[in-house]
Design an enzyme around this catalytic site. Structure first.
Site, PDB file in Angstrom:
ATOM      1  N   GLY A  11       1.206  -2.713  -6.327  1.00 43.52           N
ATOM      2  CA  GLY A  11       1.113  -1.392  -5.702  1.00 43.52           C
ATOM      3  C   GLY A  11      -0.277  -0.813  -5.911  1.00 43.52           C
ATOM      4  N   GLY A  12      -0.413   0.065  -6.899  1.00 47.66           N
ATOM      5  CA  GLY A  12      -1.643   0.827  -7.124  1.00 47.66           C
ATOM      6  C   GLY A  12      -2.924   0.000  -7.099  1.00 47.66           C
ATOM      7  CD  GLU A  36       8.043  -4.306  -6.886  1.00 52.68           C
ATOM      8  OE1 GLU A  36       6.829  -4.471  -6.925  1.00 52.68           O
ATOM      9  OE2 GLU A  36       8.575  -3.423  -6.193  1.00 52.68           O
ATOM     10  CD1 TRP A  44      -2.119  -2.067   0.142  1.00 51.91           C
ATOM     11  CD2 TRP A  44      -2.934  -1.484   2.147  1.00 51.91           C
ATOM     12  NE1 TRP A  44      -3.138  -2.940   0.457  1.00 51.91           N
ATOM     13  CE2 TRP A  44      -3.653  -2.620   1.684  1.00 51.91           C
ATOM     14  CE3 TRP A  44      -3.265  -0.950   3.403  1.00 51.91           C
ATOM     15  CZ2 TRP A  44      -4.681  -3.209   2.420  1.00 51.91           C
ATOM     16  CZ3 TRP A  44      -4.291  -1.537   4.137  1.00 51.91           C
ATOM     17  CH2 TRP A  44      -4.988  -2.649   3.646  1.00 51.91           C
ATOM     18  CE  LYS A  45       4.506   1.032  -4.477  1.00 51.72           C
ATOM     19  NZ  LYS A  45       5.064   1.433  -5.765  1.00 51.72           N
ATOM     20  CB  SER A 103       2.015  -1.642 -14.285  1.00 50.76           C
ATOM     21  OG  SER A 103       2.562  -0.351 -14.036  1.00 50.76           O
TER      22      SER A 103
HETATM   23  P1  13P Z   1       2.494  -0.636  -9.083  1.00 53.31           P
HETATM   24  O1  13P Z   1       1.706  -1.923  -9.028  1.00 53.31           O
HETATM   25  O2  13P Z   1       1.697   0.559  -8.657  1.00 53.31           O
HETATM   26  O3  13P Z   1       3.201  -0.475 -10.388  1.00 53.31           O
HETATM   27  O4  13P Z   1       3.656  -0.760  -7.956  1.00 53.31           O
HETATM   28  C1  13P Z   1       4.470  -1.864  -7.940  1.00 53.31           C
HETATM   29  C2  13P Z   1       5.258  -1.842  -6.676  1.00 53.31           C
HETATM   30  O5  13P Z   1       6.156  -1.051  -6.516  1.00 53.31           O
HETATM   31  C3  13P Z   1       4.877  -2.811  -5.624  1.00 53.31           C
HETATM   32  O6  13P Z   1       5.851  -2.867  -4.638  1.00 53.31           O
END
Ligand code: 13P
Length: 257
Positions: free
Chosen positions: A240-241, A173, A12-13, A219
């Site tokens: 992430g997103g 990643e 979730w950052k 992504s």
């Molecule tokens: P996204 O899925 O938003 O590209 O982010 C990937 C990520 O950094 C997961 O740690």
């Protein structure tokens, strides 16, 4: 070949306070209600300040999610203002700790040596590291991607016992695919994840290489998860997103159906 249970992790950052986090994990559990996703493991990685709230929700409602953190320090206690001990995370029943995410490396200057110390500290506290690696666009375009990633893997695993390497998770990643909507092709992702497994075999032997789980991140969406995850060396996703939207993350978790 050893059976590797795919691990789908939501990073979730720095998003969601503890109230939003509670709502998200409840919505996710609700969306998954009628689905069978027993063949995958799911972890959620909220910010530190949300962990206790999310832990309580998971445990009291018996949600089928493992709790994860996004980082920790490599020391257990002491004068390290602002840092979080792995022991504190373990006490909250955190199972997985992301270590060496590219945002920590690029924005906060984490080195391969820091990452290596964190991998060891996470294991010492009886948790499992998800160690991240990945190249920049420049490195990919100049043909240096595999050398960069192999270097990160060798440095991150230095001095870690083979049995621990077998039990850990590595997340590939590519930095150019993070938050950009630009995903690595399944072939490119497979090629790198295969190369990572070959480096693990050199470092820790064939048994560890066959057992270690390698996630792809960058992504990942419901629409591309199945194809990525069908690759022989890809054992899950670090999201992430899309993990911030319950419906979208549920779509990734149920990629088999
Ligand atoms: P996204 O899925 O938003 O590209 O982010 C990937 C990520 O950094 C997961 O740690």
């Amino acid at each position: 070949m050893a059976e590797r249970t795919p691990l789908i992790s939501g990073n979730w950052k720095m998003n969601h306070n503890h109230l939003d986090a509670l709502a998200l994990v409840q919505k996710l559990s609700y969306h998954l209600g009628g689905h069978n996703y027993d063949k995958v493991e799911v972890s959620v990685h909220p910010p530190f300040t949300d962990l206790r709230t999310v832990q309580t929700a998971i445990e009291s409602d018996r949600m089928k999610f493992s709790l994860g953190a996004q980082n920790c320090y490599f020391e257990e206690s002491g004068a390290f203002t602002g840092e979080v001990s792995p022991l504190f995370l373990a006490k909250l029943n955190v199972k997985y700790v992301i270590v060496g995410h590219s945002e920590r490396r690029e924005i906060f200057g984490e080195t391969d040596d820091d990452v290596n110390r964190k991998v060891k500290a996470v294991f010492k506290a009886q948790m499992t590291p998800i160690m991240c690696c990945g190249e920049t666009l420049e490195e990919r375009e100049s043909g240096g991607a595999q050398a960069k990633v192999a270097g990160q893997i060798r440095a991150g695993l230095a001095g870690v016992p083979d049995s621990q390497i077998a039990a850990m998770v590595i997340a590939y990643e590519p930095i150019w695919a993070i938050g950009t909507g630009r995903t690595a092709t399944p072939d490119d992702a497979q090629e790198m994840c295969g190369a990572i497994r070959a480096v693990v075999a050199e470092v820790a032997g064939g048994d560890a290489a066959a057992a270690v789980r390698i996630q792809y991140g960058g992504s990942v969406k419901a629409g591309n998860a199945a194809e990525l995850m069908s690759q022989p060396d890809i054992d899950g996703a670090l999201v992430g997103g899309a993990s911030l939207v319950a419906d979208d993350f549920a779509g990734i978790i149920t990629y088999r159906s």
